[in-house]
Design an enzyme around this catalytic site. Structure first.
Site, PDB file in Angstrom:
ATOM      1  N   LYS A  21     142.026  12.766 -60.335  1.00  0.00           N
ATOM      2  CA  LYS A  21     141.355  14.401 -59.323  1.00  0.00           C
ATOM      3  C   LYS A  21     143.330  14.464 -59.428  1.00  0.00           C
ATOM      4  O   LYS A  21     143.393  15.626 -59.489  1.00  0.00           O
ATOM      5  CB  LYS A  21     141.402  14.204 -58.692  1.00  0.00           C
ATOM      6  CG  LYS A  21     141.830  13.329 -57.541  1.00  0.00           C
ATOM      7  CD  LYS A  21     142.561  14.209 -56.446  1.00  0.00           C
ATOM      8  CE  LYS A  21     142.970  13.618 -55.301  1.00  0.00           C
ATOM      9  NZ  LYS A  21     144.178  13.504 -54.051  1.00  0.00           N
ATOM     10  N   THR A  66     142.089  19.376 -54.355  1.00  0.00           N
ATOM     11  CA  THR A  66     143.905  18.603 -54.905  1.00  0.00           C
ATOM     12  C   THR A  66     144.215  19.358 -55.461  1.00  0.00           C
ATOM     13  O   THR A  66     145.053  20.328 -56.018  1.00  0.00           O
ATOM     14  CB  THR A  66     143.860  17.302 -54.895  1.00  0.00           C
ATOM     15  OG1 THR A  66     143.165  16.180 -54.461  1.00  0.00           O
ATOM     16  CG2 THR A  66     144.755  16.413 -55.449  1.00  0.00           C
TER      17      THR A  66
END
Length: 331
Positions: free
Chosen positions: A191, A248
């Site tokens: 991620k 994120t």
């Protein structure tokens, strides 16, 4: 009372020390710099990384790792992922033999392509059942401010995962357990790479459609890699997969997204590093994720694009053109 040692006093290590203390643990927070330890003791604040956040009295800072680890039931590792092996070499002789080892790190080691739990087991000799990883949509500042958040504690030993769950559960921080350590660690590592791409797109002036496309296709390449390594595909639809990815890739608090945004605005990696105080794990991890994917024959086009921008001198605009001109195929 559970005794916890948190090794690493950056924003996330310090925040998690606060979480543990709020959950009823006695916490030793190890920092490398004596001046930071002195400041925390005097002001009850880590002004370098979490200005304005008061730390509970149950958190004591120390520069001595032996003091931090003495009698610890839980050892929390919160250092940059590429420094873990060297740090562990010095800490291993000090580790209590039965302590749970909890990784907060989200990366894949350069050169070896090992996940953080694999590095921990290799260096310390600990059995896999002693090692756990925590992952989820856990932006440190928001948790330090006690905004409601959830996370996942992944461990092959369900009983140990439940003990760790109890050690860090608070009214504002809700941990779940999951036996899929591989999937949770990969979700946390990849991620950061996808967030760099989202930041690049933002820096170039693109909007929500672009970001949503990158998040969705980024999740697909994470799941492909995870399945090749034996992860449970359902993990990637949960907190350690989609949840962490969305946070994120979307938040200005994300170091990796912010780093990518600077790249999209035309800065070089070296220029961004000069103005960045905290580690953006994806900058180094993108290379090890790509190596891991190639070793398993997995197609990861977004990761490849991020590597080209971060390490091969490709411009952000060229990256977008190349990604959009890839051969058409079924989703």
């Amino acid at each position: 009372m559970t005794r916890a040692a948190v090794l690493g006093a950056g924003s996330w290590g310090t925040t998690f020390a606060k979480v543990l203390a709020d959950a009823g643990c006695s916490v030793a927070l190890h920092a490398r710099r004596p001046e930071l330890v002195e400041t925390i003791a005097r002001t009850r604040e880590n002004a370098d990384y979490l200005p304005g956040v008061r730390l509970p009295a149950a958190v004591r800072a120390t520069v001595d790792p032996a003091e931090a680890l003495d009698g610890a039931d839980v050892v929390v590792l919160a250092v940059p992922s590429q420094t873990l092996r060297d740090n562990l070499a010095g800490w291993t002789p000090l580790l209590p033999p039965e302590a749970s080892l909890l990784s907060l790190m989200k990366g894949v080691e350069l050169g070896t392509t090992k996940r953080m739990s694999e590095v921990i087991c290799e260096v310390t000799g600990a059995g896999a059942d002693r090692v756990a990883a925590l992952s989820g949509p856990n932006l440190a500042r928001e948790i330090a401010e006690e905004q409601p958040s959830a996370t996942v504690i992944a461990c092959s030993d369900t009983e140990r995962a439940e003990l760790l769950q109890a050690a860090c559960g608070t009214p504002y921080f809700r941990p779940y357990t999951n036996p899929d350590l591989v999937g949770c660690e990969l979700g946390g590592a990849v991620k950061n790479v996808i967030a760099l791409a989202c930041g690049v797109a933002t820096g170039l002036g693109f909007g929500d459609n672009t970001r949503a496309s990158l998040i969705t296709r980024g999740l697909a390449e994470t799941a492909r890699l995870g399945m090749a390594l034996g992860a449970d595909v359902t993990t990637f639809a949960g907190l350690a997969g989609l949840g962490d990815l969305v946070a994120t890739c979307s938040s200005p608090l994300s170091r990796n997204r912010t780093f990518g945004e600077h790249l999209g605005q035309g800065m070089s990696v070296a220029e961004v590093l000069q103005i960045t105080k905290q580690t953006a794990e994806g900058v180094k991890t993108c290379r090890s994720v790509l190596d891991l994917a190639r070793a398993h024959g997995v197609d990861v086009p977004i990761t490849e694009a991020v590597v080209r921008v971060c390490h091969e001198g490709e411009s952000a605009a060229q990256m977008v053109r190349e990604m959009m001109s890839r051969e058409a195929k079924p989703e």
